[in-house]
Design a protein around this motif. Structure first.
Motif, PDB file in Angstrom:
ATOM      1  N   LEU A  11      15.156  -6.639 -16.917  1.00 30.40           N
ATOM      2  CA  LEU A  11      14.319  -5.528 -16.461  1.00 30.40           C
ATOM      3  C   LEU A  11      13.490  -4.981 -17.615  1.00 30.40           C
ATOM      4  CD1 LEU A  11      16.924  -3.659 -14.205  1.00 30.40           C
ATOM      5  CD2 LEU A  11      15.202  -5.347 -13.516  1.00 30.40           C
ATOM      6  N   ALA A  12      14.131  -4.872 -18.802  1.00 30.75           N
ATOM      7  CA  ALA A  12      13.430  -4.296 -19.951  1.00 30.75           C
ATOM      8  C   ALA A  12      12.288  -5.190 -20.399  1.00 30.75           C
ATOM      9  CB  ALA A  12      14.413  -4.072 -21.105  1.00 30.75           C
ATOM     10  N   LYS A  13      12.413  -6.478 -20.123  1.00 33.83           N
ATOM     11  CA  LYS A  13      11.389  -7.418 -20.585  1.00 33.83           C
ATOM     12  C   LYS A  13      10.057  -7.252 -19.849  1.00 33.83           C
ATOM     13  CE  LYS A  13      14.189 -11.043 -22.612  1.00 33.83           C
ATOM     14  NZ  LYS A  13      14.802 -12.373 -22.402  1.00 33.83           N
ATOM     15  N   ALA A  14      10.086  -6.488 -18.781  1.00 30.58           N
ATOM     16  CA  ALA A  14       8.824  -6.217 -18.092  1.00 30.58           C
ATOM     17  C   ALA A  14       7.888  -5.414 -18.982  1.00 30.58           C
ATOM     18  CB  ALA A  14       9.097  -5.475 -16.775  1.00 30.58           C
ATOM     19  N   SER A  15       8.441  -4.715 -19.962  1.00 26.98           N
ATOM     20  CA  SER A  15       7.599  -3.992 -20.932  1.00 26.98           C
ATOM     21  C   SER A  15       7.326  -4.887 -22.138  1.00 26.98           C
ATOM     22  CB  SER A  15       8.287  -2.696 -21.372  1.00 26.98           C
ATOM     23  OG  SER A  15       8.283  -1.778 -20.301  1.00 26.98           O
TER      24      SER A  15
ATOM     25  N   LEU B  62       8.113   2.122 -22.991  1.00 26.49           N
ATOM     26  CA  LEU B  62       8.376   1.377 -21.758  1.00 26.49           C
ATOM     27  C   LEU B  62       7.352   1.796 -20.709  1.00 26.49           C
ATOM     28  CD1 LEU B  62      12.273   1.729 -21.442  1.00 26.49           C
ATOM     29  CD2 LEU B  62      10.989  -0.167 -22.443  1.00 26.49           C
ATOM     30  N   THR B  63       7.009   0.862 -19.846  1.00 27.26           N
ATOM     31  CA  THR B  63       6.133   1.239 -18.736  1.00 27.26           C
ATOM     32  C   THR B  63       6.959   2.023 -17.717  1.00 27.26           C
ATOM     33  OG1 THR B  63       6.660  -0.752 -17.495  1.00 27.26           O
ATOM     34  CG2 THR B  63       4.796  -0.889 -19.033  1.00 27.26           C
TER      35      THR B  63
ATOM     36  N   GLU C  77       7.070   1.473 -14.693  1.00 28.62           N
ATOM     37  CA  GLU C  77       7.691   0.490 -13.788  1.00 28.62           C
ATOM     38  C   GLU C  77       9.033   0.030 -14.343  1.00 28.62           C
ATOM     39  OE1 GLU C  77       4.348   0.284 -14.702  1.00 28.62           O
ATOM     40  OE2 GLU C  77       3.981   1.325 -12.806  1.00 28.62           O
ATOM     41  N   THR C  78       9.058  -0.209 -15.675  1.00 31.33           N
ATOM     42  CA  THR C  78      10.323  -0.619 -16.298  1.00 31.33           C
ATOM     43  C   THR C  78      11.369   0.480 -16.144  1.00 31.33           C
ATOM     44  OG1 THR C  78       9.096  -1.925 -17.923  1.00 31.33           O
ATOM     45  CG2 THR C  78      11.386  -1.384 -18.447  1.00 31.33           C
TER      46      THR C  78
ATOM     47  N   SER D 184      12.577   0.541 -12.559  1.00 31.57           N
ATOM     48  CA  SER D 184      13.490  -0.544 -12.159  1.00 31.57           C
ATOM     49  C   SER D 184      14.856  -0.403 -12.835  1.00 31.57           C
ATOM     50  CB  SER D 184      12.854  -1.902 -12.463  1.00 31.57           C
ATOM     51  OG  SER D 184      12.690  -2.078 -13.854  1.00 31.57           O
TER      52      SER D 184
END
Lengths: 572, 572
Positions: free
Chosen positions: B243-247, B317-318, B320-321, B324
């Motif tokens: 999940l964190a990798k989305a940022s 972080l975004t 979105e991150t 989620s």
């Protein structure tokens, strides 16, 4: 073998190999064990810790014995490439100590500081250079401190350590039952122990008679020649000095230089024909060996009809002397009279070695007591323990010949009124030493003699003896700080700084207290009737302290030596 | 305080000071104790180990309370020049172990030979130059040898010794309940111990639920970050890496050099307002300290309305991150989300120090397991225990603030499926090491991997954990001589000569067997709810192994050094 309750719980079996009975016929069972014997690929004896069961491989012409198990399935769990080097033995049932009477089981440390004036203690180096723990020789100080701390009743099965070098029937580590109580007396502790032993005694060995008889140290030495008398046979030492003096001293000793002597006698009834010439020689030589360079004589006399003695002494004593001694001893034809004679010389250096070998288990305290206890002269106290030793040797020999001398009873005995102090171990004097340990309270009747005549003070110490073995010992302790300090500083001349913590504690309102320790290994050895305590100890050490299985003690690495700041010192 | 049964037998009293009741009015009694308080020479409070009773000096205008004793006679047994430096305490009631199910209590030696591959053992010099005993770290070898000797069921309350230097909540000597059984399984031993603990558990603490749940070592590490999880509160570690990798990674770490990372999260509900800025700092610094020079980040995020995060991370972080992650964690406004992030770098020397400080009680085995267990990457296993530690720290802090996080239950837990071997302690390789000891049997499902892939072999070891403390551990042992030799010689590369006696014994048809040891001190400490095991040990040693009362360890005499052939080596 008795069935052990619930031994099948949590195990890969439904029954032990000693459990199946006729009532189990037809039942499906699961057994685990060792194959003891196998015959014709058909019969297998399966053995476990509890018994043996025969297994039968199914066959058309089935033979069934009383109890056999017909095999459904077999799984070999482990195979044996060699047989066990020893037989599988029944585990000796260890003493179950009940936590009666409100005693609290408290574990105390074994890594501690050296207690002054006791046995040699093992040392344990630490990571701090020059600093060592000592392995405790007993929880003595802890039990006293617990009483002072208000614990009231303490109990522990305690591991103790003594580095006594090579001594028979001793182990570098051993186990004792330790008990301590506040607000109690010697008699209370005696009754407690009697009740305890009576309770834990194996039922099939019969009840033990309580209370146990009590004997003073003086009477034990006088009648048995030892401080732990075997009272199962009533051959007693008898002083016949005055009777012997009716004969001429110079004839007895073959010299006119001796002006006074003592004579101690023992009678073994109906033994004259049983004791061979070579056995006689062996007794006399053994006695001579323990008394060393001293000029004591030991003579075995076979009594014949008309009170004629058959021995080297017969010609040296007058018939009147032999008659009067024989009368006093109640000796008659067929008996053996053992006589120990010794001149009353003044103590010389040569006697010292004799003193050290007079006892079966040489104990410094006893030997020293022998030397100086009370007003009794030295000579008697060298002669008496020699005769005490011979009493047991001859009895043992007669029993190997089938003579039933000892009763089958378990003769418990309290030995009391030991001296509190003993003279210095050094011949040329020095401070007194504690007979047992520096914490034993003086007998109230003798307390006023503490400063003026300490060697005459009896201690409130008590030994518990069973069939000639010491199985326990204890005392009422000093509970007054000033008395303890007097004993340590003035009498024993120890540095009280070493026991500062105890003195401090005693000054915090210590209750009167006392206790006892029972040697569990010794007791088990006697209950199991084994020759040595090694037979009742799992993985015992050899006489010289070795574990023969693992090879301990062994070398350690240089890294470890460095960690513990120790280097080898090779003494010449 | 409850009356202790029969506590007046063999004592200088008829009643304890806690025993007299209204029904005793008019009775003549005898009490012994300490004067706790004295007023107007008329009232005396007498105290003993069991309670306090008021004594009244007779007077014409007698006042009587509920229970008072009118004095006939008084004897001062001892006087106190100072008050006790500590209060008289109730003796903790020590565990009574029942000899159930046919177990035989066998005492085993403590003076033995070094067992290869275990804890550092104290050495004891002997009178033979260069030869040392080792003080046993456990009766492990003896219990196995007894099983092979056919004893079937063994039990001992055993004193053990470990020289572990300065470690919190450890003592150089300690006591464990040792149990060993033949023909049994892991599950049977677990059921036995559950029944035993249920039986000895203090009645007034309520029954404990059995059987205890079981957790694999992998699950314990994954969910709790430690091999002895405190399961009394259900805050679990959660892997939010994906999940964190989305940022953007470079935003998170402030550098573009990092190509991959891991993220572990913890949620504490409704705690945002409770945790102060300074407490937050303290958690993060503590985590940073244990991970040392590594570039791991720990961030405490306070969740606000609309899943807005209040923290230094919020900008990196975004939304979105954060959404989620918040959804996955079930975090909502007022909660705290703790996030641990770390780049997946290859292992470097700097990480080593971090590994050693990751646990509360650093244990080499666990740390090593962390490094190499299975296929899980190193980074996760450094991050995970750090988060496991923070989980407990934050929970402890919240509880001091009055938050009731943990349940009142006693959460027993079996942790199983530990790895059997661990990589060498040396960074540059070397032979494998035993995770627990070289006698643990491999898991039957993994036995075929012993030669080909030993690090993937699980052992039949089981740890018993109570509320986050390890209170016991045991295993099914290797009972085949060839497997034991394979493990010792080929895998551990130990000289089998050191264990020749055990290998020989195993070849004599050893039964399958296993056992366990429970740490009695730890267990007592948890039952008594004390902060340290020192509080349940009589005369405990300090953190650095000193007996503060007597001053042990202390110097020994030159004579003793000579007797034991040891000289001081002063290391630089």
């Amino acid at each position: 073998m008795k069935r052990v309750t619930h031994a099948n719980s949590f195990a890969l079996r439904s029954h032990t190999c000693g459990e199946l009975r006729k009532s189990d016929v037809g039942r499906k069972v699961k057994l685990s064990g060792w194959v003891q014997f196998q015959r014709m690929n058909k019969f297998v004896l399966l053995r476990d810790a509890y018994g043996v069961t025969q297994l039968v491989v199914p066959d058309e012409n089935q033979l069934t014995g009383d109890i056999e198990v017909i095999l459904d399935d077999v799984e070999v769990l482990s195979s044996s490439i060699s047989n066990l080097p020893f037989t599988v033995q029944e585990s000796p049932k260890l003493l179950k100590i009940v936590r009666h009477h409100g005693f609290v089981d408290i574990e105390t440390p074994t890594l501690f500081r050296r207690t002054p004036g006791g046995a040699q203690e093992f040392v344990v180096p630490t990571r701090t250079s020059g600093k060592f723990y000592s392995l405790v020789q007993s929880p003595q100080q802890f039990k006293q401190l617990l009483m002072i701390g208000g614990f009231d009743r303490y109990f522990q099965i305690a591991r103790c350590y003594r580095d006594e070098g090579t001594k028979p029937n001793r182990q570098p580590e051993f186990t004792q039952v330790d008990i301590e109580m506040s607000f109690t007396t010697k008699e209370n502790i005696q009754r407690l122990i009697e009740g305890l032993l009576n309770h834990v005694w194996p039922e099939d060995m019969g009840r033990i008679p309580i209370p146990f008889p009590e004997m003073t140290y003086k009477d034990a030495m006088k009648n048995y020649g030892v401080d732990k008398p075997d009272t199962r046979f009533d051959v007693l030492l008898q002083d016949v000095t005055e009777l012997a003096k009716a004969s001429e001293i110079s004839r007895i000793f073959g010299t006119s230089e001796i002006v006074d002597f003592a004579a101690i006698a023992l009678v073994f009834k109906d033994s004259a024909a049983l004791i061979s010439k070579s056995a006689e020689q062996s007794f006399l030589e053994s006695a001579k060996m323990t008394t060393g360079k001293t000029n004591l004589s030991f003579v075995l006399n076979r009594i014949q009809d008309g009170n004629k003695w058959k021995s080297s002494l017969a010609k040296k004593l007058t018939q009147e002397t032999m008659n009067s001694i024989g009368d006093r001893l109640g000796a008659s034809a067929g008996d053996v009279v053992l006589l120990g004679l010794g001149p009353r010389e003044s103590l010389v250096m040569e006697w010292w070695g004799a003193l050290y070998s007079l006892h079966f288990e040489p104990r410094r305290e006893t030997l020293l007591a022998v030397l100086n206890y009370g007003a009794i002269d030295v000579l008697t106290w060298i002669l008496v323990p020699s005769m005490g030793k011979m009493r047991l040797e001859v009895a043992n020999h007669l029993e190997t010949l089938g003579v039933k001398l000892r009763s089958n009873s378990k003769n418990f005995l309290w030995v009391v009124d030991f001296p509190l102090f003993l003279p210095s171990e050094e011949l040329d004097g020095g401070p007194l030493q504690s007979a047992h340990h520096p914490f034993t309270a003086p007998h109230p009747e003798d307390e006023h003699l503490l400063r003026s005549s300490p060697l005459d003070v009896r201690g409130l110490h008590y030994d518990l003896v069973l069939n000639g073995s010491e199985i326990g010992g204890g005392s009422i302790r000093i509970h007054q700080s000033d008395v303890q300090e007097l004993v340590l500083k003035e009498i024993l001349q120890e540095d009280p700084a070493n026991l500062h913590h105890l003195l401090k504690a005693l000054s915090c309102g210590a209750p009167p207290h006392g206790g006892i320790a029972l040697g569990l290994d010794r007791l088990m050895s006697i209950i199991c009737d084994t020759k040595s305590i090694r037979d009742v100890i799992a993985f015992p050490k050899s006489l010289d302290g070795k574990d023969l299985m693992s090879g301990a003690p062994s070398s350690i690495s240089e890294k470890e030596k460095e960690m513990y700041h120790i280097g080898a010192v090779h003494n010449k």
